[in-house]
Motif scaffolding. Structure first.
Motif, PDB file in Angstrom:
ATOM      1  N   ALA A  47       4.858   7.734  -8.668  1.00  0.00           N
ATOM      2  CA  ALA A  47       5.283   8.660  -7.609  1.00  0.00           C
ATOM      3  C   ALA A  47       4.112   8.990  -6.690  1.00  0.00           C
ATOM      4  CB  ALA A  47       5.870   9.927  -8.226  1.00  0.00           C
ATOM      5  N   GLY A  48       2.926   9.158  -7.239  1.00  0.00           N
ATOM      6  CA  GLY A  48       1.742   9.411  -6.417  1.00  0.00           C
ATOM      7  C   GLY A  48       1.410   8.240  -5.518  1.00  0.00           C
ATOM      8  N   LEU A  49       1.551   7.044  -6.044  1.00  0.00           N
ATOM      9  CA  LEU A  49       1.296   5.837  -5.248  1.00  0.00           C
ATOM     10  C   LEU A  49       2.294   5.705  -4.100  1.00  0.00           C
ATOM     11  CD1 LEU A  49       0.584   3.354  -8.160  1.00  0.00           C
ATOM     12  CD2 LEU A  49      -1.074   4.061  -6.403  1.00  0.00           C
ATOM     13  N   CYS A  50       3.527   6.165  -4.336  1.00  0.00           N
ATOM     14  CA  CYS A  50       4.567   6.056  -3.311  1.00  0.00           C
ATOM     15  C   CYS A  50       4.226   6.829  -2.049  1.00  0.00           C
ATOM     16  CB  CYS A  50       5.916   6.539  -3.858  1.00  0.00           C
ATOM     17  SG  CYS A  50       6.692   5.389  -4.991  1.00  0.00           S
ATOM     18  N   GLY A  51       3.498   7.913  -2.173  1.00  0.00           N
ATOM     19  CA  GLY A  51       3.163   8.722  -1.011  1.00  0.00           C
ATOM     20  C   GLY A  51       1.773   8.473  -0.457  1.00  0.00           C
ATOM     21  N   THR A 111       1.654   0.640   2.828  1.00  0.00           N
ATOM     22  CA  THR A 111       2.388   1.548   1.954  1.00  0.00           C
ATOM     23  C   THR A 111       2.875   0.761   0.742  1.00  0.00           C
ATOM     24  OG1 THR A 111       4.400   1.137   3.215  1.00  0.00           O
ATOM     25  CG2 THR A 111       3.080   3.073   3.834  1.00  0.00           C
ATOM     26  N   LEU A 112       3.159   1.472  -0.331  1.00  0.00           N
ATOM     27  CA  LEU A 112       3.548   0.820  -1.573  1.00  0.00           C
ATOM     28  C   LEU A 112       4.812  -0.010  -1.427  1.00  0.00           C
ATOM     29  CD1 LEU A 112       2.962   0.291  -4.544  1.00  0.00           C
ATOM     30  CD2 LEU A 112       4.164   2.432  -5.074  1.00  0.00           C
ATOM     31  N   ASP A 113       5.794   0.471  -0.669  1.00  0.00           N
ATOM     32  CA  ASP A 113       7.023  -0.307  -0.518  1.00  0.00           C
ATOM     33  C   ASP A 113       6.755  -1.643   0.156  1.00  0.00           C
ATOM     34  OD1 ASP A 113       6.464   1.245   1.802  1.00  0.00           O
ATOM     35  OD2 ASP A 113       8.538   1.114   2.471  1.00  0.00           O
ATOM     36  N   LYS A 114       5.886  -1.677   1.160  1.00  0.00           N
ATOM     37  CA  LYS A 114       5.567  -2.936   1.852  1.00  0.00           C
ATOM     38  C   LYS A 114       4.758  -3.871   0.951  1.00  0.00           C
ATOM     39  CE  LYS A 114       7.715  -1.969   5.572  1.00  0.00           C
ATOM     40  NZ  LYS A 114       8.975  -2.646   5.857  1.00  0.00           N
ATOM     41  N   VAL A 115       3.853  -3.310   0.163  1.00  0.00           N
ATOM     42  CA  VAL A 115       3.067  -4.131  -0.755  1.00  0.00           C
ATOM     43  C   VAL A 115       3.969  -4.711  -1.842  1.00  0.00           C
ATOM     44  CG1 VAL A 115       1.169  -4.149  -2.413  1.00  0.00           C
ATOM     45  CG2 VAL A 115       0.941  -2.872  -0.282  1.00  0.00           C
ATOM     46  N   ALA A 116       4.902  -3.913  -2.360  1.00  0.00           N
ATOM     47  CA  ALA A 116       5.839  -4.396  -3.383  1.00  0.00           C
ATOM     48  C   ALA A 116       6.709  -5.518  -2.812  1.00  0.00           C
ATOM     49  CB  ALA A 116       6.711  -3.256  -3.892  1.00  0.00           C
ATOM     50  N   GLU A 117       7.162  -5.345  -1.577  1.00  0.00           N
ATOM     51  CA  GLU A 117       7.965  -6.375  -0.923  1.00  0.00           C
ATOM     52  C   GLU A 117       7.175  -7.677  -0.795  1.00  0.00           C
ATOM     53  OE1 GLU A 117      10.087  -7.102   3.423  1.00  0.00           O
ATOM     54  OE2 GLU A 117       9.321  -5.123   2.938  1.00  0.00           O
ATOM     55  N   ALA A 118       5.919  -7.579  -0.354  1.00  0.00           N
ATOM     56  CA  ALA A 118       5.069  -8.765  -0.217  1.00  0.00           C
ATOM     57  C   ALA A 118       4.769  -9.402  -1.573  1.00  0.00           C
ATOM     58  CB  ALA A 118       3.763  -8.393   0.486  1.00  0.00           C
ATOM     59  N   THR A 119       4.626  -8.573  -2.598  1.00  0.00           N
ATOM     60  CA  THR A 119       4.367  -9.073  -3.954  1.00  0.00           C
ATOM     61  C   THR A 119       5.509  -9.976  -4.412  1.00  0.00           C
ATOM     62  OG1 THR A 119       3.081  -7.113  -4.526  1.00  0.00           O
ATOM     63  CG2 THR A 119       3.996  -8.375  -6.363  1.00  0.00           C
ATOM     64  N   LEU A 120       6.718  -9.482  -4.291  1.00  0.00           N
ATOM     65  CA  LEU A 120       7.879 -10.274  -4.731  1.00  0.00           C
ATOM     66  C   LEU A 120       8.115 -11.476  -3.824  1.00  0.00           C
ATOM     67  CD1 LEU A 120      10.311  -7.420  -5.805  1.00  0.00           C
ATOM     68  CD2 LEU A 120       8.793  -8.817  -7.235  1.00  0.00           C
ATOM     69  N   ALA A 121       7.916 -11.318  -2.509  1.00  0.00           N
ATOM     70  CA  ALA A 121       8.096 -12.436  -1.579  1.00  0.00           C
ATOM     71  C   ALA A 121       7.097 -13.553  -1.854  1.00  0.00           C
ATOM     72  CB  ALA A 121       7.965 -11.951  -0.136  1.00  0.00           C
TER      73      ALA A 121
END
Length: 173
Positions: A47-51, A111-121
């Motif tokens: 949760a901390g990483l998300c913000g 942001t974490l959401d963009k990094v997670a997206e790039a990780t899976l892509a």
């Protein structure tokens, strides 16, 4: 290797005044997740990483001149691969953590959401936070998939956690 989404650098404008330091309290959450390895500590850290603003390391993958500057180098994100072929992407909470891992890496805010997206892509199955310390954390499925969908984990008033969908900004006419 599949091309990563070009959205990692988009937040640059949002972080123009960033000092490069880890967000206040974030490393304490990561420390607790490392030293008190239970579900609640892990989820507080996520949760901390998300913000927080995170830093994706970009490294030169090509020729360097004699003085060490880029000659005809391409820049790329970093993926690590274990003996079984599983790949992970790296992200850091502050410039100091990037430098502890590799002094030549260039930190790109995201942001974490963009990094997670790039990780899976990119075909990776995990995201490694602050690999060289001070308090590393690994994000894997199903958390990684939720983050890649643009969701953020939030702490609820009752002590639990929930996923919040981040709304896209309205289109400008």
């Amino acid at each position: 290797m599949p091309e990563l989404p070009r959205t990692l650098a988009d937040p640059l404008r949002s972080f123009a005044d960033d000092s490069g330091e880890a967000a206040p309290g974030l490393r304490e959450s990561l420390r607790r997740a490392e030293t008190e390895p239970d579900e609640a500590s892990y989820l507080h850290a996520v949760a901390g990483l998300c913000g927080a603003r995170l830093l994706t390391p970009i490294v030169a993958a090509g020729e360097l001149s004699a003085d060490g500057s880029d000659k005809q180098a391409e820049m790329s994100t970093v993926m690590l691969q274990d003996a079984g072929g599983r790949r992970a992407m790296l992200v850091f909470t502050g410039v100091d953590a990037v430098r502890a891992w590799d002094r030549t890496a260039r930190p790109v805010p995201a942001t974490l959401d963009k990094v997670a997206e790039a990780t899976l892509a990119g075909g990776a199955v995990a995201l490694l936070v602050d690999l060289a310390g001070p308090h590393p954390l690994v994000l894997e499925q199903p958390v990684l998939a939720e983050l890649a969908r643009g969701r953020r984990l939030v702490a609820l008033e009752d002590g639990g956690f929930g996923w919040m969908q981040v709304a896209a900004p309205p289109e400008q006419p």
